[in-house]
Scaffold this motif. Sequence first.
Motif, PDB file in Angstrom:
ATOM      1  N   UNK A 144     -22.918 -24.843  24.850  1.00 50.49           N
ATOM      2  CA  UNK A 144     -22.276 -24.032  23.838  1.00 50.49           C
ATOM      3  C   UNK A 144     -23.221 -23.895  22.645  1.00 50.49           C
ATOM      4  N   UNK A 145     -23.275 -22.705  22.093  1.00 52.61           N
ATOM      5  CA  UNK A 145     -24.136 -22.413  20.951  1.00 52.61           C
ATOM      6  C   UNK A 145     -23.510 -22.930  19.668  1.00 52.61           C
ATOM      7  N   UNK A 146     -24.338 -23.529  18.816  1.00 59.43           N
ATOM      8  CA  UNK A 146     -23.897 -23.877  17.467  1.00 59.43           C
ATOM      9  C   UNK A 146     -24.155 -22.667  16.590  1.00 59.43           C
ATOM     10  N   UNK A 147     -23.140 -22.262  15.874  1.00 60.91           N
ATOM     11  CA  UNK A 147     -23.240 -21.075  15.040  1.00 60.91           C
ATOM     12  C   UNK A 147     -23.437 -21.489  13.579  1.00 60.91           C
ATOM     13  N   UNK A 148     -23.384 -20.544  12.682  1.00 58.84           N
ATOM     14  CA  UNK A 148     -23.744 -20.762  11.286  1.00 58.84           C
ATOM     15  C   UNK A 148     -22.788 -21.670  10.516  1.00 58.84           C
ATOM     16  N   UNK A 149     -21.535 -21.755  10.943  1.00 64.14           N
ATOM     17  CA  UNK A 149     -20.557 -22.577  10.237  1.00 64.14           C
ATOM     18  C   UNK A 149     -19.431 -22.966  11.192  1.00 64.14           C
ATOM     19  N   UNK A 150     -18.605 -23.887  10.782  1.00 67.00           N
ATOM     20  CA  UNK A 150     -17.501 -24.344  11.636  1.00 67.00           C
ATOM     21  C   UNK A 150     -16.520 -23.221  11.961  1.00 67.00           C
ATOM     22  N   UNK A 151     -16.265 -22.353  10.988  1.00 68.96           N
ATOM     23  CA  UNK A 151     -15.343 -21.243  11.244  1.00 68.96           C
ATOM     24  C   UNK A 151     -15.896 -20.322  12.337  1.00 68.96           C
ATOM     25  N   UNK A 152     -17.193 -20.013  12.266  1.00 66.74           N
ATOM     26  CA  UNK A 152     -17.800 -19.170  13.299  1.00 66.74           C
ATOM     27  C   UNK A 152     -17.804 -19.906  14.637  1.00 66.74           C
ATOM     28  N   UNK A 153     -18.061 -21.205  14.627  1.00 64.80           N
ATOM     29  CA  UNK A 153     -17.993 -21.982  15.872  1.00 64.80           C
ATOM     30  C   UNK A 153     -16.623 -21.839  16.525  1.00 64.80           C
ATOM     31  N   UNK A 154     -15.589 -21.973  15.740  1.00 69.47           N
ATOM     32  CA  UNK A 154     -14.248 -21.913  16.318  1.00 69.47           C
ATOM     33  C   UNK A 154     -13.879 -20.506  16.784  1.00 69.47           C
ATOM     34  N   UNK A 155     -14.323 -19.476  16.074  1.00 69.30           N
ATOM     35  CA  UNK A 155     -13.977 -18.102  16.451  1.00 69.30           C
ATOM     36  C   UNK A 155     -14.857 -17.559  17.574  1.00 69.30           C
ATOM     37  N   UNK A 156     -16.125 -17.919  17.595  1.00 74.95           N
ATOM     38  CA  UNK A 156     -17.024 -17.415  18.641  1.00 74.95           C
ATOM     39  C   UNK A 156     -16.822 -18.150  19.958  1.00 74.95           C
ATOM     40  N   UNK A 157     -16.268 -19.349  19.891  1.00 73.43           N
ATOM     41  CA  UNK A 157     -16.064 -20.152  21.104  1.00 73.43           C
ATOM     42  C   UNK A 157     -14.584 -20.334  21.422  1.00 73.43           C
ATOM     43  N   UNK A 158     -13.762 -19.389  20.998  1.00 74.82           N
ATOM     44  CA  UNK A 158     -12.321 -19.513  21.202  1.00 74.82           C
ATOM     45  C   UNK A 158     -11.994 -19.537  22.695  1.00 74.82           C
TER      46      UNK A 158
END
Length: 103
Positions: free
Chosen positions: A1-15
Motif C-alpha cells: 500500500x502506498x503512503x500518501x501525503x497525510x493520514x486523511x489522504x491515506x484513509x481516502x485513497x485506500x478506502x
Amino acid sequence: MTNHCCEAMNSHANVSCDQHDDAFACPDALIKFSAKFQEYGLIIHDGGTSSSTIDFCPWCGRRLPESQRDRWFDELERRGIDPGEDEIPAEFEDDRWLTSHQE
C-alpha cells in the motif's frame, strides 16, 4: 500500500468498502489513486469510472507527486510495446516499474 501525503489522504485513497467491490460504485470513495501513473483524482459518481485529476491534497494542501503517465507510455514505447495491442508486463500494472526505471 502506498503512503500518501497525510493520514486523511491515506484513509481516502485506500478506502475499502464491505458493500462495494469497486470504488466508483461506493459513495464513500472520494479519491482514485493510480499507482502506475502516480495520479490522484476526485471520483465523479455518475455511474461511470471518471475522475478529475488533482494536483494538491484536498486535506493538507500539499502538492501531490507529478504524474508519471507520459513516462509510462514512453518506457513501453522504448521497449517496443504498444499498450493498445500488446500484453503489458506485470511490473507496469502498478508502481514497480518506477523503481526499476529511475531516470
